[in-house]
Motif scaffolding. Structure first.
Motif, PDB file in Angstrom:
ATOM      1  N   ASN A 104      54.199  61.118  60.768  1.00  0.00           N
ATOM      2  CA  ASN A 104      52.872  61.379  60.220  1.00  0.00           C
ATOM      3  C   ASN A 104      51.820  60.704  61.095  1.00  0.00           C
ATOM      4  N   THR A 105      50.577  60.714  60.668  1.00  0.00           N
ATOM      5  CA  THR A 105      49.496  60.170  61.493  1.00  0.00           C
ATOM      6  C   THR A 105      49.617  58.661  61.697  1.00  0.00           C
ATOM      7  N   LEU A 106      50.348  57.980  60.812  1.00  0.00           N
ATOM      8  CA  LEU A 106      50.559  56.539  60.946  1.00  0.00           C
ATOM      9  C   LEU A 106      51.739  56.218  61.862  1.00  0.00           C
ATOM     10  N   GLY A 107      52.447  57.252  62.303  1.00  0.00           N
ATOM     11  CA  GLY A 107      53.594  57.037  63.166  1.00  0.00           C
ATOM     12  C   GLY A 107      54.866  56.701  62.420  1.00  0.00           C
ATOM     13  N   THR A 108      54.906  56.950  61.104  1.00  0.00           N
ATOM     14  CA  THR A 108      56.126  56.730  60.325  1.00  0.00           C
ATOM     15  C   THR A 108      56.705  58.061  59.884  1.00  0.00           C
ATOM     16  N   ARG A 109      57.985  58.044  59.517  1.00  0.00           N
ATOM     17  CA  ARG A 109      58.652  59.309  59.218  1.00  0.00           C
ATOM     18  C   ARG A 109      58.599  59.669  57.754  1.00  0.00           C
ATOM     19  N   ALA A 110      58.033  58.796  56.890  1.00  0.00           N
ATOM     20  CA  ALA A 110      58.002  59.072  55.454  1.00  0.00           C
ATOM     21  C   ALA A 110      56.875  58.303  54.794  1.00  0.00           C
ATOM     22  N   LYS A 111      56.529  58.721  53.587  1.00  0.00           N
ATOM     23  CA  LYS A 111      55.602  57.960  52.752  1.00  0.00           C
ATOM     24  C   LYS A 111      56.410  56.926  51.988  1.00  0.00           C
ATOM     25  N   GLY A 112      56.373  55.704  52.449  1.00  0.00           N
ATOM     26  CA  GLY A 112      57.188  54.659  51.863  1.00  0.00           C
ATOM     27  C   GLY A 112      58.302  54.257  52.809  1.00  0.00           C
ATOM     28  N   LEU A 113      58.960  53.157  52.484  1.00  0.00           N
ATOM     29  CA  LEU A 113      59.991  52.630  53.365  1.00  0.00           C
ATOM     30  C   LEU A 113      61.242  53.487  53.359  1.00  0.00           C
ATOM     31  N   TYR A 114      61.772  53.776  52.181  1.00  0.00           N
ATOM     32  CA  TYR A 114      62.989  54.580  52.075  1.00  0.00           C
ATOM     33  C   TYR A 114      62.967  55.328  50.747  1.00  0.00           C
ATOM     34  N   PRO A 115      62.024  56.280  50.603  1.00  0.00           N
ATOM     35  CA  PRO A 115      61.863  56.969  49.316  1.00  0.00           C
ATOM     36  C   PRO A 115      63.048  57.858  48.972  1.00  0.00           C
ATOM     37  N   LYS A 116      63.266  58.055  47.681  1.00  0.00           N
ATOM     38  CA  LYS A 116      64.320  58.967  47.220  1.00  0.00           C
ATOM     39  C   LYS A 116      63.827  60.397  47.172  1.00  0.00           C
ATOM     40  N   GLU A 117      62.510  60.598  47.040  1.00  0.00           N
ATOM     41  CA  GLU A 117      61.952  61.945  46.954  1.00  0.00           C
ATOM     42  C   GLU A 117      61.949  62.603  48.329  1.00  0.00           C
ATOM     43  N   LEU A 118      62.648  63.714  48.455  1.00  0.00           N
ATOM     44  CA  LEU A 118      62.823  64.341  49.759  1.00  0.00           C
ATOM     45  C   LEU A 118      61.503  64.795  50.379  1.00  0.00           C
ATOM     46  N   LYS A 119      60.569  65.241  49.542  1.00  0.00           N
ATOM     47  CA  LYS A 119      59.311  65.769  50.071  1.00  0.00           C
ATOM     48  C   LYS A 119      58.411  64.682  50.650  1.00  0.00           C
ATOM     49  N   LYS A 120      58.779  63.409  50.462  1.00  0.00           N
ATOM     50  CA  LYS A 120      58.007  62.331  51.079  1.00  0.00           C
ATOM     51  C   LYS A 120      58.374  62.126  52.551  1.00  0.00           C
ATOM     52  N   TYR A 121      59.432  62.804  52.974  1.00  0.00           N
ATOM     53  CA  TYR A 121      59.814  62.745  54.384  1.00  0.00           C
ATOM     54  C   TYR A 121      59.109  63.870  55.130  1.00  0.00           C
ATOM     55  N   LYS A 122      58.429  63.516  56.207  1.00  0.00           N
ATOM     56  CA  LYS A 122      57.547  64.451  56.901  1.00  0.00           C
ATOM     57  C   LYS A 122      58.283  65.690  57.400  1.00  0.00           C
ATOM     58  N   ILE A 123      59.535  65.548  57.799  1.00  0.00           N
ATOM     59  CA  ILE A 123      60.256  66.678  58.399  1.00  0.00           C
ATOM     60  C   ILE A 123      60.865  67.597  57.354  1.00  0.00           C
ATOM     61  N   TYR A 124      60.982  67.163  56.132  1.00  0.00           N
ATOM     62  CA  TYR A 124      61.689  67.958  55.117  1.00  0.00           C
ATOM     63  C   TYR A 124      61.016  69.320  54.920  1.00  0.00           C
TER      64      TYR A 124
END
Length: 298
Positions: free
Chosen positions: A165-185
């Motif tokens: 994402n724009t922050l350079g991380t791959r998800a919203k949160g450290l290790y979320p369980k919700e799949l849609k929080k991962y940018k590539i999903y």
């Protein structure tokens, strides 16, 4: 969760300690300062290249380079008038010995990492199978320190690809369980070559992290036999029900195959891709680039 916290500790705590030591320690000689500086440099260079920065931010790693330069300049001002060597106490000799050991250890790590950027055998040129984003290589390269697949002959040059994402991380949160929080999903996945579909799997569930399915390691996947290449290409961990091609179908480069998911033996949503011939992994390149961990594709 433990591997993530361990890795974050390596990426944040360890460099912070070494940079702070270089900044704050009162050295008795230039030799002590030089050894401390070299150890800190090889540590930062190793983590800069081999750390998985998608957890805390890809761009965060550049902060350590800036702080390292600042610590180097500030500490040099304190030691520039000191002798190169002096008489050392037993504790100081022990500290110098520790510096030498750490320099050898981290220097060896960096030597292994250099190897990961090159391959001796000819690679298969493919078109990158994802579009519309900044994609990050989490596992990749020709050395196990950069790519854990390297220890498995059939997947030696495999890539695990995430999206930032724009922050350079791959998800919203450290290790979320919700799949849609991962940018590539659910990203669209396209054929990397002209070829033929030789196998598909399309009905395995997408699992919430950290659950995985080791009995079906590839999860939902498409296997292609590309024209002009005597090797099969596996694209794995796809979304359940998303595959839009059939076994035996001929496909063109850029044709949609399905969507990225989180099925099979996977820790989180990502694309796994590798080429295999006669049970052995074959290098793959995109625009003549051999991708390694921390490579970006835009």
């Amino acid at each position: 969760m433990f591997p993530i916290f361990y890795s974050i500790g390596m990426l944040i705590v360890l460099p912070a300690i070494f940079i702070m030591m270089l900044w704050k320690v009162s050295f008795k000689s230039k030799l002590e300062w030089l050894l401390d500086s070299l150890v800190t440099v090889v540590l930062i260079v190793w983590l800069f290249q081999a750390g998985n920065w998608s957890w805390i931010g890809y761009y965060f790693r550049f902060l350590w380079l800036i702080l390292l330069i600042g610590a180097f300049i500030f500490s040099w001002k304190k030691v520039r008038n000191l002798p190169f060597v002096t008489k050392y106490t037993l504790n100081q000799k022990f500290s110098i010995g520790i510096y030498v050991v750490l320099l050898l250890v981290f220097g060896t790590y960096n030597a292994f990492i250099v190897k990961s950027y090159t391959v001796d055998e000819k690679g298969i040129e493919l078109t990158f199978p994802l579009k519309n984003g900044t994609y990050y290589v989490g596992q990749g390269g020709n050395q196990v320190l950069m790519n854990y697949h390297n220890s498995h002959p059939a997947q030696k040059y495999a890539l695990d690809i995430l999206k930032l994402n724009t922050l350079g991380t791959r998800a919203k949160g450290l290790y979320p369980k919700e799949l849609k929080k991962y940018k590539i999903y659910e990203d669209d996945l396209y054929s990397p070559c002209n070829g033929k579909v030789v196998n598909i799997q399309n009905d395995l569930p997408d699992l919430p992290p950290p659950k995985s399915d080791p009995e079906n390691p590839e999860g939902n996947h498409v296997t292609l036999l590309c024209e002009n290449h005597d090797a099969t290409i596996l694209l794995a961990h796809m979304q359940k029900g998303s595959i839009v091609v059939s076994k035996g179908e001929k496909v063109k480069t850029g044709q949609k195959l399905g969507n990225v998911g989180n099925s099979g033996n996977t820790s989180e949503p990502h694309l796994h891709i590798h080429a295999e011939k006669d049970g052995k992994g074959v290098p793959i390149t995109f625009n003549d680039r051999f991708l390694v961990r921390n490579s970006l594709v835009r």
